[in-house]
Write a protein that holds these residues in place. Structure first.
Motif, PDB file in Angstrom:
ATOM      1  N   ALA A 137     -76.690 -29.172  43.347  1.00  0.00           N
ATOM      2  CA  ALA A 137     -77.052 -29.590  44.632  1.00  0.00           C
ATOM      3  C   ALA A 137     -78.484 -30.385  43.906  1.00  0.00           C
ATOM      4  CB  ALA A 137     -77.721 -28.367  45.057  1.00  0.00           C
ATOM      5  N   PRO A 138     -79.576 -31.185  44.265  1.00  0.00           N
ATOM      6  CA  PRO A 138     -80.115 -31.235  43.911  1.00  0.00           C
ATOM      7  C   PRO A 138     -81.560 -30.853  44.197  1.00  0.00           C
ATOM      8  CG  PRO A 138     -80.082 -32.516  46.251  1.00  0.00           C
ATOM      9  CD  PRO A 138     -79.613 -31.849  45.435  1.00  0.00           C
ATOM     10  N   VAL A 139     -81.754 -29.605  43.347  1.00  0.00           N
ATOM     11  CA  VAL A 139     -82.914 -29.226  43.658  1.00  0.00           C
ATOM     12  C   VAL A 139     -84.256 -29.348  42.656  1.00  0.00           C
ATOM     13  CG1 VAL A 139     -83.430 -26.175  43.322  1.00  0.00           C
ATOM     14  CG2 VAL A 139     -81.014 -26.913  43.619  1.00  0.00           C
ATOM     15  N   ARG A 140     -85.310 -28.970  43.548  1.00  0.00           N
ATOM     16  CA  ARG A 140     -86.004 -29.956  42.896  1.00  0.00           C
ATOM     17  C   ARG A 140     -87.401 -28.588  43.126  1.00  0.00           C
ATOM     18  NH1 ARG A 140     -87.580 -33.018  47.332  1.00  0.00           N
ATOM     19  NH2 ARG A 140     -90.185 -31.344  48.438  1.00  0.00           N
ATOM     20  N   GLU A 141     -87.540 -27.139  43.874  1.00  0.00           N
ATOM     21  CA  GLU A 141     -88.188 -26.270  43.906  1.00  0.00           C
ATOM     22  C   GLU A 141     -87.373 -24.817  44.623  1.00  0.00           C
ATOM     23  OE1 GLU A 141     -92.413 -25.040  46.212  1.00  0.00           O
ATOM     24  OE2 GLU A 141     -91.437 -27.214  46.173  1.00  0.00           O
ATOM     25  N   LEU A 142     -87.309 -24.506  43.382  1.00  0.00           N
ATOM     26  CA  LEU A 142     -87.333 -22.582  43.867  1.00  0.00           C
ATOM     27  C   LEU A 142     -88.637 -21.716  43.618  1.00  0.00           C
ATOM     28  CD1 LEU A 142     -85.280 -21.883  40.872  1.00  0.00           C
ATOM     29  CD2 LEU A 142     -84.343 -22.603  43.567  1.00  0.00           C
ATOM     30  N   MET A 174     -85.009 -30.358  39.456  1.00  0.00           N
ATOM     31  CA  MET A 174     -86.092 -28.958  39.993  1.00  0.00           C
ATOM     32  C   MET A 174     -87.291 -29.590  38.534  1.00  0.00           C
ATOM     33  SD  MET A 174     -85.505 -25.225  39.244  1.00  0.00           S
ATOM     34  CE  MET A 174     -84.704 -25.311  37.611  1.00  0.00           C
ATOM     35  N   THR A 175     -89.124 -29.856  39.878  1.00  0.00           N
ATOM     36  CA  THR A 175     -89.527 -29.021  38.698  1.00  0.00           C
ATOM     37  C   THR A 175     -90.735 -28.080  39.120  1.00  0.00           C
ATOM     38  OG1 THR A 175     -90.804 -31.086  41.050  1.00  0.00           O
ATOM     39  CG2 THR A 175     -89.761 -31.650  39.189  1.00  0.00           C
ATOM     40  N   THR A 176     -89.998 -27.726  40.152  1.00  0.00           N
ATOM     41  CA  THR A 176     -91.082 -26.599  40.266  1.00  0.00           C
ATOM     42  C   THR A 176     -90.670 -24.639  39.986  1.00  0.00           C
ATOM     43  OG1 THR A 176     -92.240 -28.013  41.830  1.00  0.00           O
ATOM     44  CG2 THR A 176     -92.554 -25.513  41.807  1.00  0.00           C
ATOM     45  N   VAL A 177     -90.904 -24.522  39.371  1.00  0.00           N
ATOM     46  CA  VAL A 177     -90.460 -22.981  39.483  1.00  0.00           C
ATOM     47  C   VAL A 177     -91.846 -21.894  40.315  1.00  0.00           C
ATOM     48  CG1 VAL A 177     -89.200 -20.906  38.986  1.00  0.00           C
ATOM     49  CG2 VAL A 177     -88.209 -23.170  38.606  1.00  0.00           C
TER      50      VAL A 177
END
Length: 166
Positions: free
Chosen positions: A114-119, A142-145
């Motif tokens: 999945a193209p997850v960008r932020e968690l 992902m760029t943000t956690v």
């Protein structure tokens, strides 16, 4: 209060559904979402969903769902395949749940591809983070956690090496 399939099934064109804050809501995430093929944002914050399993999001597999917010849903367990049907997911919020690092480790395998960008994982108990915690998301965007108030005094560098976009 129960939201039945009869109530939501005719809403074919719905793009965003916000039913968060309904603490007495009983929601199965089953047939009530069967025909929502255009849903992009699902906000379920502060309802009771103690566990997520491989069938939880099954009926949403044909949706272009990009955001799921399950903050404060009293989630305690998530199976590896729970999020697998959400192939377009870019933002996942699990803030304020009673999750731990081992549950989350398995959860991220369900997001593989999945193209997850932020968690968003604020106020989640993350004392024993594995160095491979984010390895399943290595190919994501992902760029943000967000780990606010996660019970961690420090985060080892090798934890984030498997998610080089952060």
């Amino acid at each position: 209060m129960v939201i039945s399939g009869e109530l939501l099934r005719p809403l074919h064109y719905m793009r965003q559904l916000t039913i968060g804050g309904n603490t007495h809501l009983n929601l199965t995430l089953g047939d009530e979402f069967l025909n929502m093929t255009r849903l992009t944002h699902l906000i379920l914050s502060n309802i009771k969903l103690p566990s997520l399993n491989s069938g939880t999001f099954r009926q949403l597999r044909h949706c272009p769902l990009v955001e799921v917010d399950m903050s404060g849903c009293h989630i305690q367990s998530i199976t590896k395949a729970a999020f697998r049907p959400l192939r377009n997911l870019t933002v996942l919020s699990l803030d304020d749940n009673t999750l731990n690092a081992s549950v989350l480790h398995d959860t991220f395998y369900g997001l593989q591809g999945a193209p997850v960008r932020e968690l968003r994982l604020s106020n989640v108990h993350l004392q024993n983070l594995s160095p491979t915690m984010f390895i399943a998301l290595n190919q994501s965007n992902m760029t943000t956690v967000r780990l606010r108030n996660s019970g961690r005094a420090s985060i080892e560098r090798r934890l984030l090496q498997s998610a080089s976009n952060i």
